[in-house]
Design a protein around this motif. Structure first.
Motif, PDB file in Angstrom:
ATOM      1  N   MET A 118      17.387  31.481  61.281  1.00 21.81           N
ATOM      2  CA  MET A 118      17.900  32.180  60.106  1.00 21.81           C
ATOM      3  C   MET A 118      17.028  31.826  58.906  1.00 21.81           C
ATOM      4  N   LYS A 119      17.215  32.577  57.830  1.00 21.51           N
ATOM      5  CA  LYS A 119      16.432  32.359  56.611  1.00 21.51           C
ATOM      6  C   LYS A 119      17.216  31.465  55.648  1.00 21.51           C
ATOM      7  N   ALA A 120      16.496  30.577  54.964  1.00 22.68           N
ATOM      8  CA  ALA A 120      17.108  29.689  53.976  1.00 22.68           C
ATOM      9  C   ALA A 120      16.091  29.350  52.901  1.00 22.68           C
ATOM     10  N   LEU A 121      16.589  28.900  51.760  1.00 27.15           N
ATOM     11  CA  LEU A 121      15.744  28.355  50.701  1.00 27.15           C
ATOM     12  C   LEU A 121      15.697  26.844  50.882  1.00 27.15           C
ATOM     13  N   THR A 122      14.498  26.292  50.944  1.00 28.76           N
ATOM     14  CA  THR A 122      14.353  24.864  51.203  1.00 28.76           C
ATOM     15  C   THR A 122      13.528  24.198  50.114  1.00 28.76           C
ATOM     16  N   ALA A 123      13.763  22.897  49.936  1.00 29.83           N
ATOM     17  CA  ALA A 123      13.013  22.116  48.950  1.00 29.83           C
ATOM     18  C   ALA A 123      11.559  21.979  49.384  1.00 29.83           C
ATOM     19  N   THR A 124      10.663  21.949  48.405  1.00 30.19           N
ATOM     20  CA  THR A 124       9.241  21.778  48.673  1.00 30.19           C
ATOM     21  C   THR A 124       8.752  20.474  48.049  1.00 30.19           C
ATOM     22  N   ALA A 125       7.550  20.099  48.404  1.00 28.18           N
ATOM     23  CA  ALA A 125       6.951  18.890  47.838  1.00 28.18           C
ATOM     24  C   ALA A 125       6.021  19.227  46.675  1.00 28.18           C
ATOM     25  N   ASP A 126       6.053  20.464  46.195  1.00 24.98           N
ATOM     26  CA  ASP A 126       5.155  20.863  45.106  1.00 24.98           C
ATOM     27  C   ASP A 126       5.967  21.475  43.978  1.00 24.98           C
ATOM     28  N   ASP A 127       5.283  22.049  42.986  1.00 21.78           N
ATOM     29  CA  ASP A 127       5.964  22.539  41.800  1.00 21.78           C
ATOM     30  C   ASP A 127       6.684  23.865  42.002  1.00 21.78           C
ATOM     31  N   ARG A 128       6.652  24.406  43.214  1.00 20.07           N
ATOM     32  CA  ARG A 128       7.446  25.613  43.465  1.00 20.07           C
ATOM     33  C   ARG A 128       8.936  25.289  43.526  1.00 20.07           C
TER      34      ARG A 128
END
Length: 308
Positions: free
Chosen positions: A1-11
């Motif tokens: 499924m699709k989800a919004l996930t945390a990133t390690a950059d400024d996005r």
């Protein structure tokens, strides 16, 4: 499924394909229709609370949708039930598993987007009012009054008979609260009056200025630090309000479950006692922009994101 996930950059966040939720026995799986974002979500994603999120972590607490899979232990709503939930993360996704003691039924008459703004802000506001005790005839000063929590506190306090003075960034931003019956000020120094109760959520100099308006023997409930500046207390300067009571308020400490309080919030919204303020609605593809605008105070009240 699709989800919004945390990133390690400024996005901060990005879309990703993730595994389907694997619910425990006391959890139900919700197909998410809408979710709300809070300033605290942004702070958690950007390390303000002292730790950085794990890349791939799915944020999200405030959701509405329908039960896709009922809890295996028989608790909570049945499959197909329209619900509101306070998730322990994972809510910015097409589906999320939530413990049934944090899920309440949502009547068809309440839009999913407006209802999605209720869990975190509403639970905080409801529990603040409960912590304050009998407010009938009391004089209340609240800072940060047009935020997601603040405007609900104002409505609930007015409904219980309090006289409310709300501190807002501009009079225009406070007009909605004035229409409900609150007195609006933009600087605490605008009032020479004293207050029986102060609810403070900004911190820094705002806390100090508000405390100076407390009656001797009054109460301060400190429920946030949106300005991200710590408070400063001068022992000798406090003689004018001594004795007083200071409560450090965490919203998650309660003798009632989230499910019970969510059901109460739904009832209050359905009967017109509270009016969730939806400052912006957008597709969840715009979540990063909405978060930035919320933290930058370009959104009044709450924001909700929809999943098609």
């Amino acid at each position: 499924m699709k989800a919004l996930t945390a990133t390690a950059d400024d996005r901060v966040i990005t879309f990703a394909e993730v595994a389907e939720p694997a619910p425990a026995a006391g959890q139900a799986v919700i197909a998410v229709d809408a979710f709300s974002v809070n300033r605290g979500d942004f702070f958690a994603l950007t390390g303000v609370y002292g730790t950085d999120p794990e890349p791939g972590h799915i944020p999200g607490q405030d959701v509405t949708g329908r039960i896709l899979q009922a809890a295996a232990d028989g608790s909570g709503p049945a499959a197909g039930t329209r619900v509101i939930a306070h998730a322990a993360g994972g809510g910015w996704a097409e589906r999320v598993a939530v413990t049934t003691d944090a899920i309440a039924e949502l009547p068809e008459g309440l839009p999913a987007t407006a209802a999605a703004t209720l869990p975190l802000a509403g639970l905080t506001a409801l529990r603040l009012i409960r912590r304050a005790g009998d407010l009938n005839g009391k004089r209340l000063l609240i800072t940060g009054a047009t935020g997601g929590v603040g405007h609900l506190v104002v409505e609930l306090a007015l409904a219980t008979g309090a006289t409310v003075t709300a501190v807002t960034a501009t009079r225009e931003r406070g007009q909605r609260l004035a229409d409900f019956g609150a007195r609006i000020i933009t600087e605490i120094d605008e009032t020479a009056g004293q207050f029986d109760l102060i609810m403070e959520s900004v911190g820094g100099d705002t806390f100090t200025a508000a405390l100076a308006r407390l009656v001797p023997g009054g109460t301060v409930i400190w429920f946030g630090q949106a300005g991200r500046e710590p408070i400063r207390l001068d022992f000798f300067a406090l003689f004018g309000v001594t004795p007083f009571t200071l409560h450090h308020f965490p919203h998650w400490v309660s003798d009632r479950t989230d499910a019970e309080d969510l059901a109460e919030l739904v009832r209050l919204a359905a009967t017109g006692v509270i009016h969730p303020e939806l400052g912006r609605t957008a597709d969840w593809a715009e979540t990063a922009t909405v978060l930035t605008d919320l933290v930058g105070r370009r959104i009044r009240g709450n924001a909700a994101l929809t999943i098609a």
